[in-house]
Design an enzyme around this catalytic site. Sequence first.
Site, mmCIF file in Angstrom:
data_model
loop_
_atom_site.group_PDB
_atom_site.id
_atom_site.type_symbol
_atom_site.label_atom_id
_atom_site.label_comp_id
_atom_site.label_asym_id
_atom_site.label_seq_id
_atom_site.Cartn_x
_atom_site.Cartn_y
_atom_site.Cartn_z
ATOM 1 N N ARG A 50 0.848 -1.188 0.000
ATOM 2 C CA ARG A 50 0.000 0.000 0.000
ATOM 3 C C ARG A 50 0.878 1.231 0.000
ATOM 4 O O ARG A 50 1.721 1.387 0.875
ATOM 5 C CB ARG A 50 -0.827 0.019 1.289
ATOM 6 C CG ARG A 50 -2.220 -0.385 1.094
ATOM 7 C CD ARG A 50 -3.112 -0.163 2.257
ATOM 8 N NE ARG A 50 -2.565 0.286 3.522
ATOM 9 C CZ ARG A 50 -3.328 0.638 4.542
ATOM 10 N NH1 ARG A 50 -4.630 0.621 4.418
ATOM 11 N NH2 ARG A 50 -2.808 1.006 5.680
ATOM 12 N N THR A 81 -1.050 7.503 -0.747
ATOM 13 C CA THR A 81 -2.343 7.397 -1.436
ATOM 14 C C THR A 81 -3.196 6.247 -0.915
ATOM 15 O O THR A 81 -4.392 6.180 -1.198
ATOM 16 C CB THR A 81 -2.125 7.150 -2.944
ATOM 17 O OG1 THR A 81 -1.487 5.866 -3.077
ATOM 18 C CG2 THR A 81 -1.247 8.226 -3.570
ATOM 19 N N ASP A 84 0.140 -3.408 12.363
ATOM 20 C CA ASP A 84 0.629 -3.752 11.025
ATOM 21 C C ASP A 84 0.914 -5.254 10.973
ATOM 22 O O ASP A 84 1.852 -5.748 11.607
ATOM 23 C CB ASP A 84 1.901 -2.955 10.716
ATOM 24 C CG ASP A 84 2.315 -3.113 9.269
ATOM 25 O OD1 ASP A 84 2.438 -2.097 8.576
ATOM 26 O OD2 ASP A 84 2.510 -4.267 8.820
ATOM 27 N N ASP A 142 4.477 -6.376 9.660
ATOM 28 C CA ASP A 142 5.539 -6.092 10.634
ATOM 29 C C ASP A 142 5.465 -7.027 11.829
ATOM 30 O O ASP A 142 6.491 -7.501 12.327
ATOM 31 C CB ASP A 142 5.450 -4.635 11.113
ATOM 32 C CG ASP A 142 5.991 -3.666 10.068
ATOM 33 O OD1 ASP A 142 6.736 -4.103 9.172
ATOM 34 O OD2 ASP A 142 5.653 -2.473 10.153
#
Length: 209
Positions: free
Chosen positions: A104, A108, A200, A203
């Site tokens: 991603r 944006t 995340d 991660d």
Amino acid sequence: MSNVHVMNHPLIQHKLTLIRDKNTGVKEFRELVEEVALLMAYEVYRDLPLKEIEVETPIGKAVCHAIAGKKLGIVPILRAGLGMVDGMTKLVPAAKVGHIGLYRDPETLEPVEYYCKLPSDIEERDLIVVDPMLATGGSASAAISFLKQRGAKNIKMVCLIAAPEGIARLQKDHNDVDIFAAAVDEKLNSHGYIVPGLGDAGDRLFGTK
Ligand code: PRP
Ligand code: URA
């Protein structure tokens, strides 16, 4: 409208609680994601077709059922989708695995493709796209579009946590795709993270933060 299946089995919910906890370390996080994927697979595979076969038990003949050789493909969205592959394939070890690499763009929030390697016969396979997080839905929608462009017809989406925004996006872009999730959370924050979510996923799976 695609169906949304929220899996509220106690084992799934218990393990998801541990996954969400910020104090859960990489090793345990990885193990739990695999376990939840396996538990979800049980329901995702519910409509696999069966054929009748006869076997001989020590006592006599039994007419039984076996999976009718349906061709399956598991498609993780890299990176975080990798954490769900072993759980999804454990019960169906003959399934083939295709990979789609998307990240991603942090500005944006749009998905950018960087890798794609799929089984050559995906048009003949039932495909299951896996990614722990369905946030804006941009990554899942793009991955499903790639698969359809290459001939795939029967696709399911399996995630751990979905945001209402991601579900709405998939229902708009791909209303033929059923969505399986362990939880539907409240919303996205201004950075596109699911609230409360789990942080995340990539991660936390790979220890990269
Ligand atoms: C995460 C996640 C999904 C995507 C979801 O991946 O694993 O692929 O974000 O967000 P979306 O629904 O808004 O598209 P990320 O881009 O962080 O890449 P990574 O798996 O390599 O960490
Ligand atoms: N990607 C993640 O890993 N987590 C989120 O909450 C949203 C997107």
